[in-house]
Design a protein around this motif. Sequence first.
Motif, PDB file in Angstrom:
ATOM      1  N   LYS A   1      -2.163   0.856   4.143  1.00 20.72           N
ATOM      2  CA  LYS A   1      -1.108   0.078   3.476  1.00 20.72           C
ATOM      3  C   LYS A   1      -1.699  -0.760   2.352  1.00 20.72           C
ATOM      4  N   GLY A   2      -2.820  -1.403   2.612  1.00 23.04           N
ATOM      5  CA  GLY A   2      -3.468  -2.234   1.596  1.00 23.04           C
ATOM      6  C   GLY A   2      -3.839  -1.428   0.365  1.00 23.04           C
ATOM      7  N   MET A   3      -4.364  -0.240   0.564  1.00 20.38           N
ATOM      8  CA  MET A   3      -4.727   0.611  -0.575  1.00 20.38           C
ATOM      9  C   MET A   3      -3.489   1.043  -1.354  1.00 20.38           C
ATOM     10  N   LEU A   4      -2.423   1.395  -0.636  1.00 15.57           N
ATOM     11  CA  LEU A   4      -1.186   1.771  -1.318  1.00 15.57           C
ATOM     12  C   LEU A   4      -0.623   0.585  -2.109  1.00 15.57           C
ATOM     13  N   MET A   5      -0.658  -0.591  -1.511  1.00 12.28           N
ATOM     14  CA  MET A   5      -0.155  -1.788  -2.191  1.00 12.28           C
ATOM     15  C   MET A   5      -0.954  -2.046  -3.469  1.00 12.28           C
ATOM     16  N   GLN A   6      -2.257  -1.867  -3.372  1.00 14.12           N
ATOM     17  CA  GLN A   6      -3.129  -2.139  -4.518  1.00 14.12           C
ATOM     18  C   GLN A   6      -2.962  -1.070  -5.592  1.00 14.12           C
ATOM     19  N   ARG A   7      -3.026   0.197  -5.217  1.00 10.99           N
ATOM     20  CA  ARG A   7      -3.023   1.283  -6.196  1.00 10.99           C
ATOM     21  C   ARG A   7      -1.641   1.553  -6.799  1.00 10.99           C
ATOM     22  N   ARG A   8      -0.601   1.383  -5.987  1.00 13.97           N
ATOM     23  CA  ARG A   8       0.741   1.701  -6.482  1.00 13.97           C
ATOM     24  C   ARG A   8       1.591   0.451  -6.712  1.00 13.97           C
ATOM     25  N   ARG A   9       0.991  -0.687  -6.539  1.00 12.41           N
ATOM     26  CA  ARG A   9       1.682  -1.960  -6.740  1.00 12.41           C
ATOM     27  C   ARG A   9       2.970  -2.025  -5.910  1.00 12.41           C
ATOM     28  N   LEU A  10       2.818  -1.733  -4.617  1.00  9.35           N
ATOM     29  CA  LEU A  10       3.948  -1.754  -3.693  1.00  9.35           C
ATOM     30  C   LEU A  10       3.890  -3.007  -2.831  1.00  9.35           C
ATOM     31  N   SER A  11       5.039  -3.372  -2.292  1.00  8.47           N
ATOM     32  CA  SER A  11       5.048  -4.451  -1.305  1.00  8.47           C
ATOM     33  C   SER A  11       4.531  -3.880   0.015  1.00  8.47           C
ATOM     34  N   GLU A  12       4.247  -4.756   0.947  1.00  9.54           N
ATOM     35  CA  GLU A  12       3.760  -4.287   2.250  1.00  9.54           C
ATOM     36  C   GLU A  12       4.803  -3.397   2.926  1.00  9.54           C
ATOM     37  N   GLU A  13       6.048  -3.799   2.866  1.00 11.82           N
ATOM     38  CA  GLU A  13       7.117  -3.017   3.482  1.00 11.82           C
ATOM     39  C   GLU A  13       7.263  -1.653   2.812  1.00 11.82           C
ATOM     40  N   GLU A  14       7.168  -1.609   1.476  1.00 12.43           N
ATOM     41  CA  GLU A  14       7.272  -0.335   0.754  1.00 12.43           C
ATOM     42  C   GLU A  14       6.110   0.592   1.100  1.00 12.43           C
ATOM     43  N   ALA A  15       4.923   0.029   1.200  1.00  8.10           N
ATOM     44  CA  ALA A  15       3.750   0.833   1.551  1.00  8.10           C
ATOM     45  C   ALA A  15       3.910   1.414   2.955  1.00  8.10           C
ATOM     46  N   TYR A  16       4.403   0.605   3.878  1.00  3.15           N
ATOM     47  CA  TYR A  16       4.609   1.081   5.247  1.00  3.15           C
ATOM     48  C   TYR A  16       5.671   2.174   5.290  1.00  3.15           C
ATOM     49  N   ARG A  17       6.777   1.981   4.558  1.00  2.64           N
ATOM     50  CA  ARG A  17       7.827   3.001   4.513  1.00  2.64           C
ATOM     51  C   ARG A  17       7.307   4.314   3.928  1.00  2.64           C
ATOM     52  N   LEU A  18       6.465   4.219   2.903  1.00  2.00           N
ATOM     53  CA  LEU A  18       5.897   5.419   2.294  1.00  2.00           C
ATOM     54  C   LEU A  18       5.010   6.166   3.299  1.00  2.00           C
ATOM     55  N   LEU A  19       4.167   5.432   4.009  1.00  3.97           N
ATOM     56  CA  LEU A  19       3.331   6.067   5.042  1.00  3.97           C
ATOM     57  C   LEU A  19       4.206   6.725   6.119  1.00  3.97           C
ATOM     58  N   ARG A  20       5.242   6.027   6.549  1.00  5.23           N
ATOM     59  CA  ARG A  20       6.149   6.582   7.562  1.00  5.23           C
ATOM     60  C   ARG A  20       6.830   7.850   7.055  1.00  5.23           C
TER      61      ARG A  20
END
Length: 186
Positions: free
Chosen positions: A146-165
């Motif tokens: 999630k942290g990497m997604l937030m950093q690389r794609r400028r996502l919120s924590e919730e958005e990063a989690y939804r993307l992984l899901r």
Amino acid sequence: MRVLLIDGEPDRAAAVKAGLEAAGFTVVATAPEAVDLTRLVRDSAADIIVCDLDDPGRDALESMRALNRDEPRPVVVFAERGDPAQIEAAIEAGVAAYVVEGLAPARVRPVLEVAIRRFRAHQALRAQLEQAQATLAERTIIERAKGMLMQRRRLSEEEAYRLLRRWAMDRSRRLVDVAHDFLHEI
């Protein structure tokens, strides 16, 4: 219950065997010393190990430690002496009960029953600990992804989690596996 009896004195071993069998146990094997317990347990298919020893030595304790690691079984030690350091070493080696002043026939069954219950409780705690450690490791992987997604794609924590899901559901895989794969792709 199938018992492996460890006793270095043949006459005493015969008396202990008779006492165990009178208490309802089946003695499947007898050995003179507590070395290579793992092999002895595998060969005899024993459920519990009863050691009637004058003074459990370092080799015996090391063998008990190896047994606890490789083929966990309840181990009960009946000893003549009760040096606190030796008792502590036995408990650390996985001994479920350490009874000082030898084996008295009237105490055998209750001591073995308590040792079996204590062993089972310890095994349950061990399994819970392993499960908790595995869960924590999985959560750590997911949090890192999630942290990497937030950093690389400028996502919120919730958005990063939804993307992984979403990735996990699209691939019919567990979330932790998708997170692990993502971390290794970067």
